[in-house]
Design a protein around this motif. Structure first.
Motif, mmCIF file in Angstrom:
data_model
loop_
_atom_site.group_PDB
_atom_site.id
_atom_site.type_symbol
_atom_site.label_atom_id
_atom_site.label_comp_id
_atom_site.label_asym_id
_atom_site.label_seq_id
_atom_site.Cartn_x
_atom_site.Cartn_y
_atom_site.Cartn_z
ATOM 1 N N LEU A 24 -59.999 51.740 9.790
ATOM 2 C CA LEU A 24 -58.863 52.598 9.450
ATOM 3 C C LEU A 24 -57.906 51.901 8.493
ATOM 4 C CD1 LEU A 24 -58.113 54.144 12.967
ATOM 5 C CD2 LEU A 24 -59.010 55.360 10.972
ATOM 6 N N LEU A 25 -57.645 50.614 8.731
ATOM 7 C CA LEU A 25 -56.774 49.866 7.820
ATOM 8 C C LEU A 25 -57.395 49.790 6.435
ATOM 9 C CD1 LEU A 25 -54.261 48.134 7.275
ATOM 10 C CD2 LEU A 25 -55.567 46.134 8.072
ATOM 11 N N PHE A 26 -58.699 49.543 6.391
ATOM 12 C CA PHE A 26 -59.388 49.465 5.100
ATOM 13 C C PHE A 26 -59.307 50.809 4.364
ATOM 14 C CE2 PHE A 26 -62.934 49.424 2.155
ATOM 15 C CZ PHE A 26 -62.898 48.135 1.651
ATOM 16 N N ALA A 27 -59.544 51.897 5.098
ATOM 17 C CA ALA A 27 -59.494 53.230 4.487
ATOM 18 C C ALA A 27 -58.097 53.540 3.935
ATOM 19 C CB ALA A 27 -59.909 54.289 5.502
ATOM 20 N N LYS A 28 -57.072 53.117 4.681
ATOM 21 C CA LYS A 28 -55.697 53.407 4.256
ATOM 22 C C LYS A 28 -55.243 52.526 3.096
ATOM 23 C CE LYS A 28 -54.386 55.081 8.844
ATOM 24 N NZ LYS A 28 -53.840 54.682 10.155
ATOM 25 N N THR A 29 -55.831 51.339 2.967
ATOM 26 C CA THR A 29 -55.431 50.429 1.895
ATOM 27 C C THR A 29 -56.361 50.533 0.685
ATOM 28 O OG1 THR A 29 -56.645 48.643 3.013
ATOM 29 C CG2 THR A 29 -54.267 48.779 3.392
ATOM 30 N N GLU A 30 -57.658 50.388 0.913
ATOM 31 C CA GLU A 30 -58.619 50.389 -0.203
ATOM 32 C C GLU A 30 -59.148 51.782 -0.540
ATOM 33 O OE1 GLU A 30 -59.412 47.672 -2.143
ATOM 34 O OE2 GLU A 30 -57.733 46.812 -1.030
ATOM 35 N N GLY A 31 -58.944 52.741 0.375
ATOM 36 C CA GLY A 31 -59.282 54.129 0.065
ATOM 37 C C GLY A 31 -60.648 54.597 0.512
ATOM 38 N N ILE A 32 -61.586 53.665 0.711
ATOM 39 C CA ILE A 32 -62.951 54.061 1.072
ATOM 40 C C ILE A 32 -63.091 54.031 2.597
ATOM 41 C CG2 ILE A 32 -65.409 53.625 0.716
ATOM 42 C CD1 ILE A 32 -64.620 51.839 -1.649
ATOM 43 N N ILE A 33 -63.689 55.090 3.168
ATOM 44 C CA ILE A 33 -63.954 55.116 4.607
ATOM 45 C C ILE A 33 -65.263 54.368 4.862
ATOM 46 C CG2 ILE A 33 -64.416 56.576 6.612
ATOM 47 C CD1 ILE A 33 -62.793 58.790 5.193
ATOM 48 N N PRO A 34 -65.204 53.257 5.597
ATOM 49 C CA PRO A 34 -66.421 52.460 5.793
ATOM 50 C C PRO A 34 -67.294 52.967 6.935
ATOM 51 C CG PRO A 34 -64.506 51.277 6.645
ATOM 52 C CD PRO A 34 -64.010 52.607 6.146
ATOM 53 N N ALA A 35 -68.598 52.715 6.830
ATOM 54 C CA ALA A 35 -69.510 52.997 7.935
ATOM 55 C C ALA A 35 -69.116 52.146 9.143
ATOM 56 C CB ALA A 35 -70.942 52.675 7.527
ATOM 57 N N PRO A 36 -69.354 52.629 10.373
ATOM 58 C CA PRO A 36 -69.038 51.815 11.556
ATOM 59 C C PRO A 36 -69.690 50.443 11.528
ATOM 60 C CG PRO A 36 -69.488 54.070 12.214
ATOM 61 C CD PRO A 36 -69.811 53.981 10.747
ATOM 62 N N GLU A 37 -70.913 50.358 10.967
ATOM 63 C CA GLU A 37 -71.566 49.051 10.855
ATOM 64 C C GLU A 37 -70.716 48.119 9.986
ATOM 65 O OE1 GLU A 37 -74.531 52.169 11.770
ATOM 66 O OE2 GLU A 37 -73.021 51.970 10.205
ATOM 67 N N THR A 38 -70.293 48.636 8.832
ATOM 68 C CA THR A 38 -69.527 47.838 7.868
ATOM 69 C C THR A 38 -68.209 47.355 8.450
ATOM 70 O OG1 THR A 38 -70.511 49.185 6.117
ATOM 71 C CG2 THR A 38 -68.587 47.871 5.521
ATOM 72 N N THR A 39 -67.625 48.136 9.370
ATOM 73 C CA THR A 39 -66.326 47.728 9.931
ATOM 74 C C THR A 39 -66.410 46.409 10.691
ATOM 75 O OG1 THR A 39 -66.639 49.021 11.982
ATOM 76 C CG2 THR A 39 -65.518 50.129 10.139
ATOM 77 N N HIS A 40 -67.604 46.019 11.140
ATOM 78 C CA HIS A 40 -67.747 44.721 11.801
ATOM 79 C C HIS A 40 -67.475 43.595 10.803
ATOM 80 C CE1 HIS A 40 -69.667 47.348 14.689
ATOM 81 N NE2 HIS A 40 -69.713 46.373 15.574
ATOM 82 N N ALA A 41 -67.972 43.759 9.576
ATOM 83 C CA ALA A 41 -67.706 42.759 8.537
ATOM 84 C C ALA A 41 -66.231 42.779 8.136
ATOM 85 C CB ALA A 41 -68.592 43.022 7.321
ATOM 86 N N ILE A 42 -65.634 43.967 8.096
ATOM 87 C CA ILE A 42 -64.215 44.074 7.738
ATOM 88 C C ILE A 42 -63.352 43.426 8.815
ATOM 89 C CG2 ILE A 42 -62.322 45.688 7.267
ATOM 90 C CD1 ILE A 42 -64.479 47.654 6.211
ATOM 91 N N ALA A 43 -63.686 43.665 10.089
ATOM 92 C CA ALA A 43 -62.931 43.050 11.189
ATOM 93 C C ALA A 43 -63.002 41.527 11.104
ATOM 94 C CB ALA A 43 -63.470 43.535 12.534
ATOM 95 N N ALA A 44 -64.187 40.994 10.808
ATOM 96 C CA ALA A 44 -64.337 39.538 10.675
ATOM 97 C C ALA A 44 -63.545 39.021 9.477
ATOM 98 C CB ALA A 44 -65.814 39.177 10.534
ATOM 99 N N THR A 45 -63.531 39.796 8.400
ATOM 100 C CA THR A 45 -62.772 39.424 7.200
ATOM 101 C C THR A 45 -61.274 39.380 7.503
ATOM 102 O OG1 THR A 45 -64.441 40.353 5.717
ATOM 103 C CG2 THR A 45 -62.199 40.142 4.841
ATOM 104 N N ILE A 46 -60.794 40.378 8.242
ATOM 105 C CA ILE A 46 -59.376 40.415 8.605
ATOM 106 C C ILE A 46 -59.014 39.201 9.465
ATOM 107 C CG2 ILE A 46 -57.667 41.695 9.984
ATOM 108 C CD1 ILE A 46 -58.996 44.283 8.898
ATOM 109 N N ARG A 47 -59.898 38.840 10.385
ATOM 110 C CA ARG A 47 -59.657 37.636 11.197
ATOM 111 C C ARG A 47 -59.509 36.402 10.301
ATOM 112 N NH1 ARG A 47 -63.702 37.450 16.446
ATOM 113 N NH2 ARG A 47 -63.243 39.519 17.332
ATOM 114 N N GLU A 48 -60.411 36.265 9.338
ATOM 115 C CA GLU A 48 -60.372 35.097 8.456
ATOM 116 C C GLU A 48 -59.147 35.123 7.543
ATOM 117 O OE1 GLU A 48 -62.399 32.332 8.417
ATOM 118 O OE2 GLU A 48 -63.074 33.233 10.306
#
Length: 457
Positions: free
Chosen positions: A373-397
């Motif tokens: 949801l954060l990615f969609a609101k900032t970057e505009g693209i709605i990510p697949a649920p699979e992809t959100t795992h990589a986004i969550a890890a990226t946010i942690r880093e």
């Protein structure tokens, strides 16, 4: 001063070769084994795969040429853009630079066509007329249906029942490209009928769907059908490396020799391998790069499963592969990241973890959907649920970089868009999705059935 958001490559800069990690691993891969515990020769795989792909599966060549016929189709959308996530960086207040490789620009909306096109092309060259496959979330079934339409093959897709019910538009995509989509387990195969007799209400699994697809391929009396797999196998990892090879060229254009952190989500391993393997090559050769695979807590193949020999399917029709596995009888919870619900991890990815070339983390789906949801609101693209795992890890880093006050370059693979997964977002926003951690007791129970299996070296 204008900011450069997108980094493009010319079509002429598209890689001319794939990168094969196998010859560079510190510890050689364990061979696939047959039911008798002896290594499987190419002739034993011939009823399932065409020989030209079997040659890639066992290859010890570091670089393998990409045929022009495959390049001509991939050029429809490749090279894919590398994007600087400025808006996400600002929302997080991080000093880190975040880049993502947008694989959602393919016709099927994910990274999967990179190998679907290659596999369809090689099968066609070998004289094959029909392909069978399995699919979880439907990304792979869609990709293979697209590729088969481009190349002129028939496709039958066995789709895990829970995803078949959750994601009807994926089935429609497959059928639009001419593929035939069937809910698995089905009554079309002995494997499917046996499972339904024992578990009539099963949500299905990739292991079951693979059994059905392999059975349907090898039982063709004319020998015109082969099986196609969207992840796990060495040749699939190979075909996906165009992602990382392009990313290296794109980062070089903005003066970055190597990122500090490379991240991908992990199910069977293909999108993770596609981005990370070319950077793992640099890591093996001395580069200081942290590589992270992110997976669901509900399917903790890298973080909790042992490195063992196991079958890739429930009916034990596939060879034994040395990999991290939860046991081939694993039935996953019906989380919405359907593409990450496989019991085993690619042997090459498992080997990279074993050799200390990467780290692995597990993430709950609530954290993942928050990240999406954060990615969609900032970057505009709605990510697949699979992809959100990589986004969550990226946010942690990125948050870690903020805490440490360090400027880091983080690169992750945006493996696909989520426009076919809005039901999952709707359930999350309505408070209907809950976190689930796969119990270690159930893993132990699954692994009991593997007693007597050979152990990898």
């Amino acid at each position: 001063m204008t900011r450069q958001k997108k980094i493009f490559l010319e079509e002429s800069e598209f890689p001319k070769q794939w990168y094969n990690l196998a010859p560079d691993l510190p510890t050689p891969l364990n061979p696939p084994l047959g039911p008798d515990g002896n290594p499987v020769g190419p002739e034993m795989l011939a009823p399932v795969f065409p020989m030209n792909l079997i040659e890639q599966e066992v290859s010890q060549e570091r670089w393998i040429d990409i045929p022009d016929g495959i390049r001509d189709i991939l050029i429809q959308w490749r090279p894919s853009p590398l994007i600087r996530a400025y808006e996400l960086e600002e929302a997080l207040g991080t000093p880190a630079k975040i880049y993502y490789k947008n694989e959602g620009v393919s016709p099927a909306g994910s990274h999967k066509p990179n190998t679907a096109v290659a596999q369809a092309w090689y099968n066609k060259q070998f004289g094959i007329k029909k392909l069978t496959t399995e699919t979880g979330a439907g990304q792979w079934g869609s990709a293979l249906s697209f590729a088969a339409a481009q190349i002129g093959l028939e496709v039958k897709v066995f789709m895990v029942r829970v995803s078949f019910d959750q994601k009807p538009f994926r089935k429609m995509m497959m059928e639009t490209w001419g593929g035939k989509c069937i809910a698995s387990p089905s009554t079309e195969t002995k494997a499917g009928r046996d499972i339904l007799a024992q578990f009539p209400d099963t949500p299905g699994s990739l292991g079951i769907a693979i059994s059905e697809a392999v059975e349907a391929a090898v039982s063709d009396p004319k020998g015109e059908t082969r099986y196609s797999l969207g992840s796990v196998l060495n040749h699939v990892m190979l075909h996906q490396t165009v992602i990382g090879l392009e990313a290296k060229k794109q980062l070089a254009k903005v003066g970055i020799q190597n990122p500090d952190v490379v991240i991908g989500c992990c199910g069977g391993g293909s999108n993770f391998a596609g981005l990370s393997f070319p950077f793992i090559y640099d890591k093996i050769n001395g580069a200081n790069i942290q590589v992270i695979g992110a997976e669901p807590f509900s399917c903790p193949t890298l973080t909790k499963a042992p490195f063992i020999y196991d079958n890739g399917d429930v009916a034990q029709m596939t060879p034994l592969l040395a990999m991290n596995s939860l046991g081939h009888n694993f039935i996953p919870a019906p989380i919405h990241a359907g593409g990450l619900r496989y019991h085993g991890m690619a042997p090459l990815v498992s080997a990279a973890l074993r050799d200390g070339l990467m780290d692995a983390i597990a993430v709950h789906q609530s954290e993942c959907f928050d990240a999406g949801l954060l990615f969609a609101k900032t970057e505009g693209i709605i990510p697949a649920p699979e992809t959100t795992h990589a986004i969550a890890a990226t946010i942690r880093e990125a948050k870690k970089a903020k805490e440490e006050g360090k400027e880091k370059t983080i690169l992750f693979n945006f493996s696909g868009h989520g426009l076919m997964d809005l039901v999952g977002y709707n359930k999350y926003l309505a408070g209907e999705l809950h976190d689930y951690e796969y119990p270690e007791s159930e893993i132990a129970e699954n692994l009991k059935k593997l007693e007597g299996y050979p152990l990898p070296k």
